[in-house]
Design a protein around this motif. Structure first.
Motif, PDB file in Angstrom:
ATOM      1  N   GLU A 144      41.988  22.086  34.083  1.00  0.00           N
ATOM      2  CA  GLU A 144      41.066  23.135  33.671  1.00  0.00           C
ATOM      3  C   GLU A 144      39.773  22.464  33.214  1.00  0.00           C
ATOM      4  OE1 GLU A 144      42.718  23.631  29.072  1.00  0.00           O
ATOM      5  OE2 GLU A 144      42.963  25.242  30.539  1.00  0.00           O
ATOM      6  N   VAL A 251      46.316  41.596  34.612  1.00  0.00           N
ATOM      7  CA  VAL A 251      46.730  40.895  33.386  1.00  0.00           C
ATOM      8  C   VAL A 251      47.823  39.882  33.700  1.00  0.00           C
ATOM      9  CG1 VAL A 251      47.819  41.196  31.131  1.00  0.00           C
ATOM     10  CG2 VAL A 251      46.023  42.763  31.844  1.00  0.00           C
ATOM     11  N   LEU A 252      48.783  40.244  34.532  1.00  0.00           N
ATOM     12  CA  LEU A 252      49.864  39.329  34.895  1.00  0.00           C
ATOM     13  C   LEU A 252      49.350  38.115  35.650  1.00  0.00           C
ATOM     14  CD1 LEU A 252      52.667  41.853  35.950  1.00  0.00           C
ATOM     15  CD2 LEU A 252      52.554  40.478  33.872  1.00  0.00           C
ATOM     16  N   ARG A 253      48.320  38.290  36.439  1.00  0.00           N
ATOM     17  CA  ARG A 253      47.750  37.162  37.181  1.00  0.00           C
ATOM     18  C   ARG A 253      46.772  36.333  36.351  1.00  0.00           C
ATOM     19  NH1 ARG A 253      46.911  38.651  43.531  1.00  0.00           N
ATOM     20  NH2 ARG A 253      49.012  39.534  43.885  1.00  0.00           N
ATOM     21  N   GLY A 254      46.537  36.721  35.120  1.00  0.00           N
ATOM     22  CA  GLY A 254      45.702  35.928  34.227  1.00  0.00           C
ATOM     23  C   GLY A 254      44.216  36.084  34.435  1.00  0.00           C
ATOM     24  N   GLU A 257      42.362  40.126  30.255  1.00  0.00           N
ATOM     25  CA  GLU A 257      43.122  40.071  29.012  1.00  0.00           C
ATOM     26  C   GLU A 257      42.604  41.121  28.044  1.00  0.00           C
ATOM     27  OE1 GLU A 257      42.497  36.279  27.238  1.00  0.00           O
ATOM     28  OE2 GLU A 257      40.324  36.548  27.015  1.00  0.00           O
ATOM     29  N   THR A 272      37.369  39.792  31.157  1.00  0.00           N
ATOM     30  CA  THR A 272      37.832  38.754  32.070  1.00  0.00           C
ATOM     31  C   THR A 272      38.202  37.491  31.285  1.00  0.00           C
ATOM     32  OG1 THR A 272      35.523  38.084  32.417  1.00  0.00           O
ATOM     33  CG2 THR A 272      36.486  39.625  34.003  1.00  0.00           C
ATOM     34  N   THR A 273      39.005  36.633  31.892  1.00  0.00           N
ATOM     35  CA  THR A 273      39.496  35.423  31.248  1.00  0.00           C
ATOM     36  C   THR A 273      38.756  34.193  31.761  1.00  0.00           C
ATOM     37  OG1 THR A 273      41.199  35.134  32.926  1.00  0.00           O
ATOM     38  CG2 THR A 273      41.772  36.474  30.993  1.00  0.00           C
ATOM     39  N   MET A 275      40.227  31.881  33.434  1.00  0.00           N
ATOM     40  CA  MET A 275      40.689  31.666  34.802  1.00  0.00           C
ATOM     41  C   MET A 275      39.824  32.404  35.811  1.00  0.00           C
ATOM     42  SD  MET A 275      44.439  32.459  36.513  1.00  0.00           S
ATOM     43  CE  MET A 275      45.254  31.307  35.416  1.00  0.00           C
TER      44      MET A 275
END
Length: 307
Positions: A144, A251-254, A257, A272-273, A275
């Protein structure tokens, strides 16, 4: 001996007692000639100062024996000297002993000596070639984006050197035409493949398997990206359909959030996250392309019609 005689004897001894600091110093022994025969009895006669204490002295445990050299007494003797110093005259032996133990010079006793830990030596500064190699090695294994401050802490170098070196590495990769590049993303730095080679990378990674977002998921993700933080009801109102299932998938795919609740209604807010920024190769949501070129010309008329 009766009790009265014993009390008289103790009183006489106490009256005849002389404090140690007022006793005369013991006479110095005469120098022994070099040709003198050896002394058959090496043990000298005990001096008055070394003689056994009288009963009156035994009854006064707070008396400090100053016949010992300063600094060689026990810890209990030094504590007694601290209690006796309040009643001793200024400049007396007790006062000088206390000044030597707890004065401006600090504690000098073996047990009371204060130790100061040495300051750690600063890490040596790496030269440009070694710093460049260390940064490339770390960036090759990160999963990351990593910030400049984290890299500086790991390498124990000044952050002022890490930032320009990363810019120099990124410019070198671009000038050399490598199939990968170093760029900022999600507040840090990470290596990415170049867009012109995306087809080859996709062919190798997917190997015939494609996992893509549906059109509904892409539309919902776009609404959240440009309107964040936003509630589910607001997203559904913009799209015109219920988005609960699509939001759960994101949400499950990241990619999305929860980020708190709306003060008025108490509904959950979404954003958004990190990721999401990594997948799009963006440093922040401010780098999203503007929506104005993609809007229809009659957008104002459409907005008035929906009111």
């Amino acid at each position: 001996m009766s009790d009265e005689e014993r009390r008289d004897s103790l009183a006489d001894q106490a009256a005849a007692w002389v404090p140690p600091w007022e006793r005369p110093a013991p006479p110095k022994p005469a120098p022994i000639p070099a040709d003198a025969p050896p002394d058959p009895d090496p043990d000298p006669e005990p001096t008055p100062a070394d003689a056994a204490p009288t009963p009156a002295e035994q009854s006064r445990p707070e008396i400090l024996d100053t016949s010992r050299p300063q600094g060689t007494g026990t810890l209990q003797d030094r504590d007694m000297a601290g209690g006796l110093g309040a009643g001793a005259t200024a400049g007396g032996p007790a006062a000088s002993t206390i000044s030597g133990e707890n004065g401006a010079g600090g504690v000098t006793g073996k047990r009371g000596r204060r130790r100061v830990a040495p300051a750690p030596e600063p890490a040596p500064e790496l030269d440009d070639a070694e710093l460049r190699g260390a940064l490339e090695a770390i960036l090759l294994v990160v999963d990351e984006p990593v910030s400049e401050l984290t890299l500086a802490q790991v390498l124990e170098q000044r952050p002022e050197r890490v930032g320009p070196m990363l810019d120099e590495i990124a410019a070198g990769y671009t000038a050399a035409g490598h199939g990968f590049e170093l760029r900022r993303a999600a507040g840090g730095w990470r290596l990415y493949t170049r867009p012109e080679y995306a087809g080859y990378v996709e062919r190798f990674v997917l190997d015939g398997q494609s996992v893509r977002l549906t059109q509904a998921a892409l539309e919902t993700l776009a609404v959240i990206a440009y309107k964040q933080p936003v509630t589910r009801s607001r997203i559904s109102a913009i799209r015109g359909v219920n988005c609960d299932g699509v939001i759960r998938t994101l949400v499950l795919r990241g990619l999305v959030e929860e980020c708190g609740a709306e003060p008025d209604s108490g509904a959950f807010l979404y954003r958004t996250t990190t990721m999401f920024l990594e997948k799009l190769g963006l440093n922040s949501v401010a780098d999203l392309p503007p929506l104005a070129p993609f809007l229809p010309d009659d957008v104002e008329e459409l907005a008035d019609a929906t009111r």
